[in-house]
Motif scaffolding. Structure first.
Motif: not given
Length: 457
Positions: A36-40
């Motif tokens: 999920e963090a990589s989607r930022c």
């Protein structure tokens, strides 16, 4: 409430209650958080930061999650919002930071900022097997003393920031526990594992903060007394009274404020002992109404109806909260206004509603039709109001409408007194907004101390 009429405890087996009150939105773990963090996109002008009332540097803390720097991520969050743990659980991110996320323009799915914020802070507060981790230190003692009235989000935020700045703080809380609505007024499925109390304990662990419970302004302490004994006073009073329904029969047994029902549930050691009606009507359209309605259903009520005088678009409960209520079996009825509470033998039997429509000025007007909804329990969630008697009302403090007037630094019209949270005219009554008020008031108080010191020098 007495177990009379058809309000009784034990409608569901203990094991069903245990399942019903599990965490409604479980946290992210491990790889899921990294994905999920990589989607930022780590936007340089980050609209999500502008949408956050406490201005958390969201791209920064998410980048630190992606690099497994959890201490740095938590520090980013809690430096801006000392109640970032609770806000990650209860903040309506769908209308704040996540609504501003640029991913909406790509795949219509924003980065799950709230869940990432919870993931980043979860470890800070400790558990049964691990101790809490204090991220902040106090400055050198200033010799200044501040009284904070109210141990809710605004008061605790103000107290913590003042303690960080080296001032000694005494928090005066009217109830048995500090935490305010976080402790007494939020649905149990949003803050499991006694999190509200653990967060308060962590905030107080910085030192320099004394909490005195059972101390109500106007009853046990006075504003004049606090002004005389302390160098500054912060009022984080919240809203202490519930609006009256203004309809015949509202004093019948079985009719009560939704906040009282929620508080009783939150403080119950055994949910199987908590009475609930078979047919519950909740009047109101905000998050408190949703929390009361859903928890009634989870306790075993057969029919739960949430009724609002206008449409779903005008409800203060977000569409996400409304959908959550529906998914838990709550029936939402709109454009209906309560006109009479019916009863027999002193107890409520139903509520009569007038159908409404939008008038030319946008207000709800009656259509001339009515409907009776059967109920053995009615929970009122029609808003709360400030109790000004404790501080003397408009004769002592300038008011804006029914709230305390403050300037940009949250100073009131009375020298040496600041205020923040729901008791001031802020526009929105959210935990995250109250936390920001408390933080900014603390900085304003500190600046006033520095200015006075400079004049004295």
């Amino acid at each position: 409430m007495d177990e009379t009429g058809d309000i009784r405890a034990g409608r569901l087996p203990a094991e069903d209650l245990g399942r019903n009150f599990l965490d409604a939105h479980p946290p992210l773990h491990g790889r899921a958080a990294l994905v999920e963090a990589s989607r930022c996109h780590f936007c340089w002008d980050a609209p999500c930061v502008k949408a956050c009332p406490t201005s958390i540097d969201i791209p920064s803390f998410i980048r630190k999650i992606a690099t497994d720097n959890m201490k740095g991520a938590a520090t980013d969050i809690l430096s801006a919002n000392i109640m970032g743990g609770m806000c990650a659980r209860v903040c309506p991110t769908e209308i704040l930071c996540e609504q501003a996320c640029v991913r909406h323009d790509q795949d219509d799915k924003p980065v799950e900022i709230g869940l990432l914020q919870r993931h980043a802070t979860e470890w800070v507060y400790g558990s049964d097997t691990t101790p809490a981790t204090q991220l902040f230190r106090r400055a050198a003692p200033s010799g200044r003393r501040v009284a904070v009235v109210g141990g809710g989000p605004a008061g605790l935020s103000c107290a913590h920031r003042l303690a960080m700045l080296g001032h000694d703080v005494t928090v005066f809380e009217a109830r048995e526990k500090a935490g305010g609505l976080n402790e007494y007024g939020i649905a149990a499925y949003k803050t499991v594992d006694d999190f509200a109390a653990r967060e308060v304990a962590w905030i107080l662990s910085i030192g320099g903060i004394e909490v005195k419970t059972g101390q109500m302004l106007g009853r046990d302490i006075s504003l004049d007394q606090l002004r005389a004994e302390y160098d500054a006073v912060f009022l984080g009073l919240g809203l202490g009274a519930v609006r009256a329904l203004g309809a015949e029969g509202e004093t019948l047994a079985g009719v009560e404020p939704a906040v009282d029902f929620i508080a009783r549930l939150r403080q119950a050691d055994d949910l199987s002992t908590l009475p609930v009606g078979r047919q519950v009507v909740v009047i109101g359209g905000g998050n408190t109404a949703v929390d009361a309605a859903v928890q009634s259903k989870k306790l075993g009520a057969e029919d739960v109806t949430m009724v609002y005088r206008r449409g779903t678009e005008q409800m203060s409960a977000t569409p996400v909260e409304q959908d959550f209520a529906r998914s838990n079996g709550v029936v939402l009825r709109t454009w209906m206004r309560p006109v009479k509470v019916h009863g027999a033998n002193g107890r409520v039997t139903g509520v009569e509603f007038a159908y409404t429509r939008a008038g030319d000025d946008g207000r709800a007007v009656d259509t001339g039709e009515t409907r009776l909804i059967a109920a053995d329990q009615v929970l009122l969630a029609i808003g709360q109001v400030l109790l000004p008697d404790g501080f003397g009302g408009a004769a002592v403090l300038e008011m804006t409408g029914d709230r305390i007037a403050v300037d940009a630094g949250f100073a009131t019209s009375l020298a040496g007194v600041w205020a923040g949270g729901d008791c001031v005219a802020s526009g929105i009554d959210l935990t995250v907004q109250a936390v920001e008020h408390g933080k900014q008031a603390a900085l304003s108080i500190d600046a006033a101390f520095a200015a006075a010191q400079g004049r004295a020098a």
